[in-house]
Design a protein around this motif. Structure first.
Motif, PDB file in Angstrom:
ATOM      1  N   GLN A 158       2.707  -8.453  -0.775  1.00 36.13           N
ATOM      2  CA  GLN A 158       2.259 -10.096  -0.828  1.00 36.13           C
ATOM      3  C   GLN A 158       2.449 -10.795   0.439  1.00 36.13           C
ATOM      4  O   GLN A 158       3.126 -10.581   1.005  1.00 36.13           O
ATOM      5  N   ALA A 159       1.419 -11.781   0.468  1.00 37.11           N
ATOM      6  CA  ALA A 159       1.345 -12.629   1.862  1.00 37.11           C
ATOM      7  C   ALA A 159       2.130 -13.743   1.747  1.00 37.11           C
ATOM      8  O   ALA A 159       2.405 -14.415   0.846  1.00 37.11           O
ATOM      9  N   TYR A 160       2.740 -13.731   2.970  1.00 38.16           N
ATOM     10  CA  TYR A 160       3.754 -15.063   3.084  1.00 38.16           C
ATOM     11  C   TYR A 160       3.470 -15.895   4.526  1.00 38.16           C
ATOM     12  O   TYR A 160       3.036 -15.157   5.242  1.00 38.16           O
ATOM     13  N   GLU A 161       3.389 -16.931   4.385  1.00 42.97           N
ATOM     14  CA  GLU A 161       3.139 -17.899   5.583  1.00 42.97           C
ATOM     15  C   GLU A 161       4.571 -18.658   5.715  1.00 42.97           C
ATOM     16  O   GLU A 161       4.944 -19.738   4.794  1.00 42.97           O
ATOM     17  N   LYS A 190       8.562   1.872 -12.249  1.00 37.87           N
ATOM     18  CA  LYS A 190       9.082   3.654 -11.752  1.00 37.87           C
ATOM     19  C   LYS A 190       9.555   3.460 -10.505  1.00 37.87           C
ATOM     20  O   LYS A 190       9.058   2.882  -9.541  1.00 37.87           O
ATOM     21  N   LEU A 191      10.958   3.890 -10.272  1.00 36.94           N
ATOM     22  CA  LEU A 191      11.395   4.098  -8.990  1.00 36.94           C
ATOM     23  C   LEU A 191      10.809   5.021  -8.043  1.00 36.94           C
ATOM     24  O   LEU A 191      10.335   5.981  -8.267  1.00 36.94           O
ATOM     25  N   HIS A 192      10.830   4.781  -6.719  1.00 37.58           N
ATOM     26  CA  HIS A 192      10.549   5.482  -5.601  1.00 37.58           C
ATOM     27  C   HIS A 192      11.382   6.735  -5.739  1.00 37.58           C
ATOM     28  O   HIS A 192      12.621   6.696  -6.020  1.00 37.58           O
ATOM     29  N   PRO A 193      10.796   7.836  -5.403  1.00 33.93           N
ATOM     30  CA  PRO A 193      11.545   9.173  -5.567  1.00 33.93           C
ATOM     31  C   PRO A 193      12.714   9.125  -4.575  1.00 33.93           C
ATOM     32  O   PRO A 193      14.107   9.629  -5.123  1.00 33.93           O
ATOM     33  N   GLU A 245      12.700  -4.016  -2.360  1.00 35.38           N
ATOM     34  CA  GLU A 245      12.392  -4.487  -3.707  1.00 35.38           C
ATOM     35  C   GLU A 245      10.831  -4.250  -3.870  1.00 35.38           C
ATOM     36  O   GLU A 245      10.489  -4.319  -4.841  1.00 35.38           O
ATOM     37  N   GLY A 246      10.326  -3.592  -2.573  1.00 32.14           N
ATOM     38  CA  GLY A 246       9.005  -3.362  -2.881  1.00 32.14           C
ATOM     39  C   GLY A 246       8.757  -1.725  -3.061  1.00 32.14           C
ATOM     40  O   GLY A 246       7.605  -1.152  -2.908  1.00 32.14           O
ATOM     41  N   LEU A 247       9.914  -0.857  -3.285  1.00 32.30           N
ATOM     42  CA  LEU A 247       9.647   0.453  -3.474  1.00 32.30           C
ATOM     43  C   LEU A 247       9.040   0.661  -4.726  1.00 32.30           C
ATOM     44  O   LEU A 247       8.324   1.855  -4.953  1.00 32.30           O
TER      45      LEU A 247
END
Lengths: 189, 340
Positions: free
Chosen positions: A43-46, A116-119, A108-110
């Motif tokens: 997600q983009a943030y400025e 579904k969780l990251h491995p 938070e981005g995994l």
């Protein structure tokens, strides 16, 4: 006095300044916020930030992503580890403005959008690889970096390449087990 | 933290021009009004602590020259661009094959995250981790010239036994630099007075009575590359690092070794020591002691004695002399026994 704050603040900008082509980029001044674009977890943030803001503080205090933890704030504990353009780094020792235009991944981005969780997250749960959990986000991001760098070939390898992450509960054996499990799943993925 | 203006020059001449404008040639880089930053792992830390207080931070990461990010291997040796990260150089297949001592010194330094951030040029220019330098409430001649040295009579277990002066006993804490000084590396620098090459051995200055002058670089000079000459026999080389814990700690004693052997006899030995000296330390007396000798435990011991003949211990760091000698002996014998 050489190098006083006011002298630096009022000094003229060189024509060769990198941002001179941008019409809105006035000459930088002391205490003038710097506009910083970050792509965080797709997600983009400025953000308009004091130049002194660390990437860690930008994530926690300005974006509200408090998963990344502030431990020592001096690069010694690894709790603030995030991925920048896919590589694990310490967000406490990086000024946010230096990351302009970069792609940041925090804990938070995994997980995928369906939850579904990251491995690596799942492996930490499977192997009970945390107690208090404070160091865990940094451990998980560092472990993903460790696997992606090809430095998770053996238990000794994992211990060496995870040594920048301190766990005061000493969950280290379980962390090693978790990294081994996730390594194979990440390879298979 | 002291506030600062942030700029991102896109070529070295622009970066030098800005630095020249805001510093004078008398300013040492470490005390300059405008300072360069690349990885930030050393400078950002010292800015947080109030040890470094630049008014202007010049971020070198947007410099466009691709050579700054490349490792080039040729018949003449290896050229490392200044912005190459430590981790990248440590994992480089040709660096590992041709100069194990370089790859070892980088791999055993810092942590995975820091190696991903820290540039090679920044690494060699890192400042000491002396606790009395880091904590601004203590006297430190390196941080505040003339203020005194709290380490002299303080807890000086980590401090230097070689190259110290009455003004400063802070250790140079890097690892890569030991490999570079042993291999006769050359540093390329660009500043307002033009480009120059200087032998790595001339880069760092012993403290003497001006410990705040740490390198030969001017405040507006930027290291652009580090070159290591072709040394075919450097495949027999290694870096041995002894520390309080197995990983992610500074050296108590270390040795960078490269050997040219004829059987077990030494044609040429290159030896540098870390963790024990105020600057990257080439142990020439030890090299000479081994010249044309059969390398065994006895001759290695003689070399080690020669390396530490001038050592000056303080209250808590005398153990480093014996530890340093044993580290050097072990490193020499391990290098001798390498299969290359």
């Amino acid at each position: 006095m050489a190098g006083s704050v006011s002298a630096a603040a009022t000094a003229p900008l060189l024509a060769s300044h990198a941002r001179a082509e941008a019409p809105s980029a006035a000459q930088p001044k002391l205490r003038q916020p710097a506009v910083t674009s970050l792509r965080i977890n797709r997600q983009a943030y400025e953000l308009s930030l004091d130049t002194r803001t660390s990437l860690l503080d930008a994530l926690r205090d300005h974006v509200g992503l408090t998963g990344t933890k502030k431990g020592c704030d001096h690069g010694q504990c690894g709790a603030c580890t995030v991925l920048v353009d896919g590589k694990r780094v310490l967000s406490c020792l990086s000024f946010a403005v230096m990351n302009d235009g970069k792609d940041i991944t925090t804990v938070e981005g995994l997980a995928s959008s369906d939850g579904k969780l990251h491995p690596m997250q799942q492996a930490f749960i499977d192997h009970d690889a945390f107690q208090c959990g404070y160091c865990t986000p940094g451990q998980i991001l560092s472990a993903i970096g460790c696997v992606n760098e090809g430095h998770a070939e053996s238990e000794d390898d994992i211990r060496e390449y995870m040594s920048g992450n301190i766990c005061r509960c000493a969950a280290y054996p379980n962390i090693v087990a978790a990294v081994l499990q996730a390594r194979d799943q990440m390879k298979g993925a | 933290m002291h506030p600062f203006v942030y700029e991102q020059p896109t070529d070295i001449s622009a970066a030098v021009a800005i630095a020249s404008r805001f510093t004078t040639n008398d300013d040492q880089p470490t005390r300059a009004n405008a300072q360069f930053i690349a990885g930030g792992t050393n400078l950002a830390d010292y800015m947080k602590l109030g040890v470094a207080e630049p008014n202007r931070l010049l971020d070198l990461n947007r410099l466009a020259d691709p050579g700054l990010r490349q490792i080039r291997v040729t018949d003449n040796g290896i050229r490392f661009g200044a912005l190459v990260r430590m981790g990248e150089a440590a994992d480089h297949a040709e660096v590992k094959r041709r100069y194990p001592v370089i790859a070892d010194s980088l791999r055993l330094a810092a942590s995975g995250q820091i190696r991903n951030m820290a540039s090679l040029a920044g690494n060699i220019l890192q400042r000491t981790r002396c606790e009395y330098f880091r904590e601004t409430s203590w006297h430190c001649n390196k941080r505040v010239p003339g203020s005194g040295c709290a380490a002299m009579e303080g807890f000086n277990r980590q401090h230097a036994v070689l190259g110290a002066s009455d003004a400063c006993i802070a250790t140079y804490h890097g690892d890569f630099a030991q490999a570079l000084i042993a291999l006769d590396a050359v540093v390329h620098a660009e500043g307002s007075r033009g480009s120059r090459k200087l032998p790595f051995a001339k880069l760092h200055r012993q403290p003497g009575d001006t410990p705040y002058i740490e390198t030969d670089l001017a405040a507006d000079e930027i290291v652009s590359a580090i070159e290591v000459p072709a040394i075919p026999w450097a495949r027999r080389s290694l870096y041995l690092k002894i520390r309080d814990r197995e990983s992610y700690a500074f050296a108590l004693a270390s040795a960078a070794i490269a050997l040219d052997l004829d059987g077990d006899n030494v044609r040429e030995a290159r030896i540098a020591l870390g963790g024990v000296a105020t600057v990257p330390w080439r142990a020439r007396a030890a090299e000479e002691a081994l010249q044309s000798k059969k390398l065994d435990e006895a001759s290695a011991g003689v070399a080690a004695d020669a390396a530490f003949a001038e050592a000056q211990p303080r209250q808590h760091n005398a153990f480093k002399i014996e530890l340093g000698k044993r580290t050097l002996v072990r490193a020499l014998l391990e290098a001798r026994d390498m299969e290359v």
